[in-house]
Design a protein around this motif. Structure first.
Motif, PDB file in Angstrom:
ATOM      1  N   ASN A  17       0.929  -1.264  -0.010  1.00  0.00           N
ATOM      2  CA  ASN A  17       0.411   0.672   0.013  1.00  0.00           C
ATOM      3  C   ASN A  17       0.862   0.743   0.206  1.00  0.00           C
ATOM      4  N   MET A  18       1.851   1.340   0.889  1.00  0.00           N
ATOM      5  CA  MET A  18       2.597   2.313   0.851  1.00  0.00           C
ATOM      6  C   MET A  18       3.979   2.471  -0.060  1.00  0.00           C
ATOM      7  N   ALA A  19       4.251   1.299  -1.022  1.00  0.00           N
ATOM      8  CA  ALA A  19       4.648   0.984  -2.377  1.00  0.00           C
ATOM      9  C   ALA A  19       3.555   2.087  -3.176  1.00  0.00           C
ATOM     10  N   ILE A  20       2.741   1.406  -3.518  1.00  0.00           N
ATOM     11  CA  ILE A  20       1.291   1.871  -4.491  1.00  0.00           C
ATOM     12  C   ILE A  20       1.749   3.195  -4.296  1.00  0.00           C
ATOM     13  N   ASP A  21       1.335   3.980  -3.094  1.00  0.00           N
ATOM     14  CA  ASP A  21       1.145   5.389  -3.068  1.00  0.00           C
ATOM     15  C   ASP A  21       2.888   5.902  -3.601  1.00  0.00           C
ATOM     16  N   GLU A  22       3.570   5.992  -3.546  1.00  0.00           N
ATOM     17  CA  GLU A  22       4.749   6.485  -3.701  1.00  0.00           C
ATOM     18  C   GLU A  22       5.938   6.231  -5.351  1.00  0.00           C
ATOM     19  N   ALA A  23       5.323   5.004  -6.037  1.00  0.00           N
ATOM     20  CA  ALA A  23       5.405   4.741  -7.261  1.00  0.00           C
ATOM     21  C   ALA A  23       4.939   5.545  -7.963  1.00  0.00           C
ATOM     22  N   ILE A  24       3.842   5.892  -7.422  1.00  0.00           N
ATOM     23  CA  ILE A  24       2.014   6.781  -7.906  1.00  0.00           C
ATOM     24  C   ILE A  24       2.954   7.946  -8.404  1.00  0.00           C
ATOM     25  N   MET A  25       3.789   8.707  -7.008  1.00  0.00           N
ATOM     26  CA  MET A  25       4.078   9.226  -7.084  1.00  0.00           C
ATOM     27  C   MET A  25       5.463   9.814  -7.875  1.00  0.00           C
ATOM     28  N   LEU A  26       6.492   9.078  -8.024  1.00  0.00           N
ATOM     29  CA  LEU A  26       7.594   8.873  -9.325  1.00  0.00           C
ATOM     30  C   LEU A  26       6.534   8.783 -10.575  1.00  0.00           C
ATOM     31  N   SER A  27       5.878   8.184 -10.822  1.00  0.00           N
ATOM     32  CA  SER A  27       5.880   7.564 -12.571  1.00  0.00           C
ATOM     33  C   SER A  27       5.059   9.606 -12.330  1.00  0.00           C
ATOM     34  N   MET A  28       4.207  10.137 -11.807  1.00  0.00           N
ATOM     35  CA  MET A  28       3.484  11.522 -12.239  1.00  0.00           C
ATOM     36  C   MET A  28       5.112  12.135 -12.222  1.00  0.00           C
ATOM     37  N   LYS A  29       6.015  12.634 -11.208  1.00  0.00           N
ATOM     38  CA  LYS A  29       6.812  12.632 -11.767  1.00  0.00           C
ATOM     39  C   LYS A  29       7.397  13.162 -12.943  1.00  0.00           C
ATOM     40  N   GLU A  30       7.722  11.704 -13.701  1.00  0.00           N
ATOM     41  CA  GLU A  30       8.347  11.967 -14.973  1.00  0.00           C
ATOM     42  C   GLU A  30       6.863  12.385 -16.020  1.00  0.00           C
ATOM     43  N   GLY A  31       6.119  12.846 -15.742  1.00  0.00           N
ATOM     44  CA  GLY A  31       4.984  12.931 -16.381  1.00  0.00           C
ATOM     45  C   GLY A  31       4.593  11.769 -16.646  1.00  0.00           C
ATOM     46  N   LYS A  32       4.454  10.724 -16.392  1.00  0.00           N
ATOM     47  CA  LYS A  32       3.965   8.853 -16.702  1.00  0.00           C
ATOM     48  C   LYS A  32       2.852   9.111 -16.462  1.00  0.00           C
ATOM     49  N   ALA A  33       2.167   9.655 -14.674  1.00  0.00           N
ATOM     50  CA  ALA A  33       0.078   9.638 -14.699  1.00  0.00           C
ATOM     51  C   ALA A  33       0.014  10.662 -14.162  1.00  0.00           C
ATOM     52  N   PRO A  34      -1.390  10.615 -14.637  1.00  0.00           N
ATOM     53  CA  PRO A  34      -2.476  11.507 -14.172  1.00  0.00           C
ATOM     54  C   PRO A  34      -2.706  11.555 -12.595  1.00  0.00           C
ATOM     55  N   PRO A  35      -3.330  12.883 -12.193  1.00  0.00           N
ATOM     56  CA  PRO A  35      -4.040  13.299 -11.423  1.00  0.00           C
ATOM     57  C   PRO A  35      -4.642  11.708 -11.028  1.00  0.00           C
ATOM     58  N   THR A  36      -4.582  11.182  -9.569  1.00  0.00           N
ATOM     59  CA  THR A  36      -4.785  10.377  -9.244  1.00  0.00           C
ATOM     60  C   THR A  36      -5.874   9.872  -8.131  1.00  0.00           C
ATOM     61  N   LEU A  37      -6.604   9.063  -7.539  1.00  0.00           N
ATOM     62  CA  LEU A  37      -7.283   9.232  -6.458  1.00  0.00           C
ATOM     63  C   LEU A  37      -7.435   7.451  -5.733  1.00  0.00           C
ATOM     64  N   ARG A  38      -7.058   6.621  -5.483  1.00  0.00           N
ATOM     65  CA  ARG A  38      -7.059   5.331  -5.314  1.00  0.00           C
ATOM     66  C   ARG A  38      -7.406   4.664  -3.473  1.00  0.00           C
ATOM     67  N   LEU A  39      -8.456   4.713  -3.308  1.00  0.00           N
ATOM     68  CA  LEU A  39      -8.774   3.287  -2.273  1.00  0.00           C
ATOM     69  C   LEU A  39      -8.624   2.408  -1.652  1.00  0.00           C
ATOM     70  N   TYR A  40      -8.257   1.965  -0.982  1.00  0.00           N
ATOM     71  CA  TYR A  40      -7.909   0.310  -0.501  1.00  0.00           C
ATOM     72  C   TYR A  40      -7.891   0.460   0.844  1.00  0.00           C
ATOM     73  N   ARG A  41      -7.552  -1.438   0.853  1.00  0.00           N
ATOM     74  CA  ARG A  41      -8.250  -1.791   2.861  1.00  0.00           C
ATOM     75  C   ARG A  41      -6.664  -1.811   3.285  1.00  0.00           C
ATOM     76  N   TRP A  42      -6.123  -3.141   4.054  1.00  0.00           N
ATOM     77  CA  TRP A  42      -5.144  -3.002   4.622  1.00  0.00           C
ATOM     78  C   TRP A  42      -5.291  -4.425   5.069  1.00  0.00           C
ATOM     79  N   ASN A  43      -4.770  -5.392   4.376  1.00  0.00           N
ATOM     80  CA  ASN A  43      -4.634  -7.096   4.795  1.00  0.00           C
ATOM     81  C   ASN A  43      -3.357  -8.159   4.990  1.00  0.00           C
TER      82      ASN A  43
END
Lengths: 255, 101
Positions: A17-43
């Motif tokens: 979960n925490m890795a996905i959040d940061e991976a999206i940021m890193l991708s966005m930094k490169e201009g490769k990801a759009p603004p994003t909203l995600r919903l998640y649970r922890w198991n």
């Protein structure tokens, strides 16, 4: 209306979960990801601590180990949160720095984005309000905690909305000296923290909360949510970060 | 026999009124800060500014004003924003730990 990618309710472990959040940021930094909203649970259920907190100061690590509860350090400040698989939904919202929904002022930013939670609770017939610095309160009690960071050329805010609350379990997981766990203290927490099921006194489902959060963010922020998933590159980065950073002792016990 | 200086980590907690909780872990040698960690549920952007602050405080003497000024200077140099506490609050928490014994 502006479009956001919407990654609908997924279930992952804490490290993913925490890795996905940061991976999206890193991708966005490169201009490769759009603004994003995600919903998640922890198991499995997990406790996350703020980036400036000490793991051993906040978390009963041995107890968590014995119960299979994960513990993890976030990249955001703020306090310790128990992410009960059955009792909360987490969201994260990520956009490039300078986006109109990411004002420079931190408090203004919290207020704006927490508007999505307030609206979501509205859909559930719960009246709530933004409580500075980073909470949403209903009837004077906290029902949602939120935390933001600005890095990788992005702004990320993630937060939890409490569906259910087990104060006794929370006290066992979070490090509170045993002698301090008195009936009074438990009563005090119940005075300060609440949950959706407590407020409505009915068995609100995870899915109902999910729907309300999706609608709440869309309305409050005036954004169009387009269902999507992670790109292969984001997935790869997330897998790497989960393994090398977020599940490492070095990161989790760095303070 | 060599004289060993006893090093004990001193800890203090301070809940900032209308703000966040600060926790300081402090190691003093020869009346100066040998090591300090500033923990808590506050916010600081950018986050790694905390490491610069903790480094800058090493070697400082027991003077609340100069400790607060050092923290303020690092915050300004780093164009950092501290939310839920101030430089003076951190300095105060450090003094609380310092004066523990």
């Amino acid at each position: 209306m502006e479009e956001f990618r919407f990654i609908d309710l997924e279930v992952h472990n804490a490290f993913e979960n925490m890795a996905i959040d940061e991976a999206i940021m890193l991708s966005m930094k490169e201009g490769k990801a759009p603004p994003t909203l995600r919903l998640y649970r922890w198991n499995p259920s997990a406790v996350s601590i703020g980036t400036f907190q000490g793991m051993n100061d906040e978390v009963a690590v041995d107890f968590c180990d014995s119960k299979g509860i994960n513990y993890i350090r976030r990249i955001t400040g703020g306090g310790a949160v128990f992410h009960d698989y059955e009792g909360e939904v987490t969201y994260s919202i990520i956009m490039p720095k300078g986006h109109k929904l990411a004002p420079a002022d931190i408090l203004e930013s919290y207020k704006l984005l927490c508007g999505g939670i307030v609206r979501a609770l509205d859909y559930l017939d719960i009246k709530s309000e933004f409580k500075p610095i980073n909470d949403v309160n209903a009837g004077g009690k906290k029902v949602s905690g939120n935390a933001m960071t600005r890095r990788h050329g992005c702004m990320l805010q993630h937060g939890t909305v409490l569906l259910d609350l087990d104060v006794n379990l929370m006290f066992t997981i979070l490090k509170v000296p045993q002698e301090k766990i008195s009936d009074k203290m438990i009563a005090d927490v119940k005075e300060r923290v609440t949950s959706i099921r407590d407020i409505l006194d009915r068995d609100v489902s995870i899915e109902e909360l999910r729907d309300a959060m999706r609608q709440g963010f869309s309305d409050a922020l005036d954004i169009d949510l387009i269902e999507g998933g992670l790109s292969p590159e984001e997935r790869e980065t997330a897998t790497r970060l989960a393994k090398e950073k977020y599940s490492s002792q070095e990161w989790n016990f760095s303070r | 026999m060599e004289l060993l200086e006893v090093k004990t980590v001193r800890e203090s907690n301070y809940k900032v009124p209308d703000g966040k909780l600060l926790k300081v872990k402090l190691l003093i040698t020869s009346e100066k800060i040998a090591e300090v960690k500033v923990l808590g549920d506050f916010f600081l952007h950018p986050e790694d500014t905390i490491l610069k602050i903790e480094k800058e405080l090493i070697g400082l003497s027991r003077d609340e004003t100069s400790i607060a000024e050092s923290i303020d200077r690092i915050l300004k140099e780093s164009e950092a924003t501290l939310v839920g506490a101030t430089a003076a609050d951190i300095a105060k928490t450090i003094m609380m730990a310092w004066d523990l014994d």
